[in-house]
Scaffold this motif. Sequence first.
Motif, PDB file in Angstrom:
ATOM      1  N   GLN A 236     -53.431  30.794  80.916  1.00 57.08           N
ATOM      2  CA  GLN A 236     -52.800  30.836  82.244  1.00 57.08           C
ATOM      3  C   GLN A 236     -53.403  31.935  83.118  1.00 57.08           C
ATOM      4  O   GLN A 236     -53.765  31.704  84.274  1.00 57.08           O
ATOM      5  CB  GLN A 236     -51.297  31.047  82.093  1.00 57.08           C
ATOM      6  CG  GLN A 236     -50.559  31.055  83.429  1.00 57.08           C
ATOM      7  CD  GLN A 236     -49.060  31.198  83.256  1.00 57.08           C
ATOM      8  OE1 GLN A 236     -48.541  31.177  82.145  1.00 57.08           O
ATOM      9  NE2 GLN A 236     -48.350  31.336  84.358  1.00 57.08           N
ATOM     10  N   HIS A 237     -53.546  33.135  82.570  1.00 50.34           N
ATOM     11  CA  HIS A 237     -54.077  34.247  83.353  1.00 50.34           C
ATOM     12  C   HIS A 237     -55.546  34.047  83.678  1.00 50.34           C
ATOM     13  O   HIS A 237     -55.998  34.320  84.795  1.00 50.34           O
ATOM     14  CB  HIS A 237     -53.877  35.560  82.593  1.00 50.34           C
ATOM     15  CG  HIS A 237     -52.459  36.023  82.551  1.00 50.34           C
ATOM     16  ND1 HIS A 237     -51.981  36.912  81.623  1.00 50.34           N
ATOM     17  CD2 HIS A 237     -51.393  35.669  83.312  1.00 50.34           C
ATOM     18  CE1 HIS A 237     -50.684  37.116  81.819  1.00 50.34           C
ATOM     19  NE2 HIS A 237     -50.301  36.356  82.837  1.00 50.34           N
ATOM     20  N   VAL A 238     -56.302  33.563  82.675  1.00 50.41           N
ATOM     21  CA  VAL A 238     -57.735  33.363  82.898  1.00 50.41           C
ATOM     22  C   VAL A 238     -57.961  32.298  83.970  1.00 50.41           C
ATOM     23  O   VAL A 238     -58.747  32.493  84.907  1.00 50.41           O
ATOM     24  CB  VAL A 238     -58.434  32.979  81.580  1.00 50.41           C
ATOM     25  CG1 VAL A 238     -59.879  32.566  81.832  1.00 50.41           C
ATOM     26  CG2 VAL A 238     -58.384  34.144  80.586  1.00 50.41           C
ATOM     27  N   GLN A 239     -57.265  31.177  83.846  1.00 50.80           N
ATOM     28  CA  GLN A 239     -57.465  30.088  84.805  1.00 50.80           C
ATOM     29  C   GLN A 239     -56.997  30.478  86.210  1.00 50.80           C
ATOM     30  O   GLN A 239     -57.610  30.104  87.202  1.00 50.80           O
ATOM     31  CB  GLN A 239     -56.735  28.831  84.333  1.00 50.80           C
ATOM     32  CG  GLN A 239     -57.299  28.224  83.049  1.00 50.80           C
ATOM     33  CD  GLN A 239     -58.751  27.802  83.209  1.00 50.80           C
ATOM     34  OE1 GLN A 239     -59.147  27.268  84.235  1.00 50.80           O
ATOM     35  NE2 GLN A 239     -59.558  28.043  82.175  1.00 50.80           N
ATOM     36  N   ALA A 240     -55.925  31.239  86.282  1.00 48.15           N
ATOM     37  CA  ALA A 240     -55.441  31.681  87.600  1.00 48.15           C
ATOM     38  C   ALA A 240     -56.466  32.573  88.279  1.00 48.15           C
ATOM     39  O   ALA A 240     -56.691  32.478  89.483  1.00 48.15           O
ATOM     40  CB  ALA A 240     -54.102  32.410  87.442  1.00 48.15           C
ATOM     41  N   TYR A 241     -57.103  33.440  87.511  1.00 42.46           N
ATOM     42  CA  TYR A 241     -58.079  34.366  88.075  1.00 42.46           C
ATOM     43  C   TYR A 241     -59.324  33.619  88.592  1.00 42.46           C
ATOM     44  O   TYR A 241     -59.851  33.916  89.662  1.00 42.46           O
ATOM     45  CB  TYR A 241     -58.498  35.398  87.029  1.00 42.46           C
ATOM     46  CG  TYR A 241     -59.490  36.430  87.534  1.00 42.46           C
ATOM     47  CD1 TYR A 241     -59.054  37.553  88.220  1.00 42.46           C
ATOM     48  CD2 TYR A 241     -60.856  36.264  87.334  1.00 42.46           C
ATOM     49  CE1 TYR A 241     -59.952  38.502  88.694  1.00 42.46           C
ATOM     50  CE2 TYR A 241     -61.769  37.198  87.803  1.00 42.46           C
ATOM     51  CZ  TYR A 241     -61.303  38.305  88.472  1.00 42.46           C
ATOM     52  OH  TYR A 241     -62.214  39.234  88.942  1.00 42.46           O
ATOM     53  N   PHE A 242     -59.767  32.640  87.800  1.00 40.03           N
ATOM     54  CA  PHE A 242     -60.986  31.916  88.168  1.00 40.03           C
ATOM     55  C   PHE A 242     -60.705  30.653  88.986  1.00 40.03           C
ATOM     56  O   PHE A 242     -61.616  29.869  89.271  1.00 40.03           O
ATOM     57  CB  PHE A 242     -61.794  31.550  86.916  1.00 40.03           C
ATOM     58  CG  PHE A 242     -62.404  32.736  86.245  1.00 40.03           C
ATOM     59  CD1 PHE A 242     -63.511  33.375  86.794  1.00 40.03           C
ATOM     60  CD2 PHE A 242     -61.872  33.255  85.072  1.00 40.03           C
ATOM     61  CE1 PHE A 242     -64.081  34.477  86.206  1.00 40.03           C
ATOM     62  CE2 PHE A 242     -62.427  34.373  84.457  1.00 40.03           C
ATOM     63  CZ  PHE A 242     -63.527  34.987  85.029  1.00 40.03           C
ATOM     64  N   GLY A 243     -59.445  30.447  89.346  1.00 38.60           N
ATOM     65  CA  GLY A 243     -59.108  29.326  90.212  1.00 38.60           C
ATOM     66  C   GLY A 243     -59.160  27.983  89.532  1.00 38.60           C
ATOM     67  O   GLY A 243     -59.363  26.955  90.169  1.00 38.60           O
ATOM     68  N   GLY A 244     -58.984  28.001  88.195  1.00 41.64           N
ATOM     69  CA  GLY A 244     -59.046  26.744  87.439  1.00 41.64           C
ATOM     70  C   GLY A 244     -57.745  25.976  87.475  1.00 41.64           C
ATOM     71  O   GLY A 244     -56.719  26.450  87.911  1.00 41.64           O
TER      72      GLY A 244
END
Length: 244
Positions: A236-244
């Motif tokens: 969740q955090h990774v995708q939110a940061y990279f706009g995924g």
Amino acid sequence: MSAVVSTSHQPATSGASLVVHGLRRETPAPLRSISFSLESGASATLFSMDGSANAALRAIIGLESVDGGTSRIGDHELARQHNEPPMSHAECVGLLISDPVVTEGRTLAEHIAQGFGKPCSATDEGCTTTLPALIASLGFTGADSAIVDQLPLALQHRVAIGRAVVGKPALIAADDPYIHVEPRERPLLIALLQAVASEHQIGVLYATSDPQIASRSQLVYVVERGTIVKILQGTQHVQAYFGG
């Protein structure tokens, strides 16, 4: 993204395959007290848009020197000071770079077997058991005698994964290995490395400026100007940061 990671985030030593503490230097690329740990068999990505992540990785495994700080795997000290000569840590670190390092005329089995660090023999269990099983895991069943320099670049990188894994190091350091591979072929290589490394309980540490690669990690250290400025953990955090 101006907040700096809290200094309370200290590297743990219990069960860690890699422990990095306080790596710093002024040149050639500044590093500002890089500290983190990577548990045995786990994976993480150092991500930056300014090359800081790649510089940090090279310092962590001793390819580039530092002014101070430490990085170690078990009893192996990897980081080196400016007055210390480069040393090979092939027994505990496998390296993947943008060049798959192909020798003209050598077969697929010969290339992968180089990762043992010694000649292969018919009585060596690694050569008779580990090597064939790994070749199959990489999707190369029946292709032992294929000449690697005649294969497409993506397949050459698949062979390089095998060479890095076969000796079962504690860690694979991946220094943007797929930047010259077609973007559509990168996800398969990323997934393949993760699957094979996980099977052998080998840690993987990427360094990249490619959001596509970083966004596939479960743990990302965002590096800016030589400083870890953000820790992203979980999909969740990774995708939110990279706009995924």
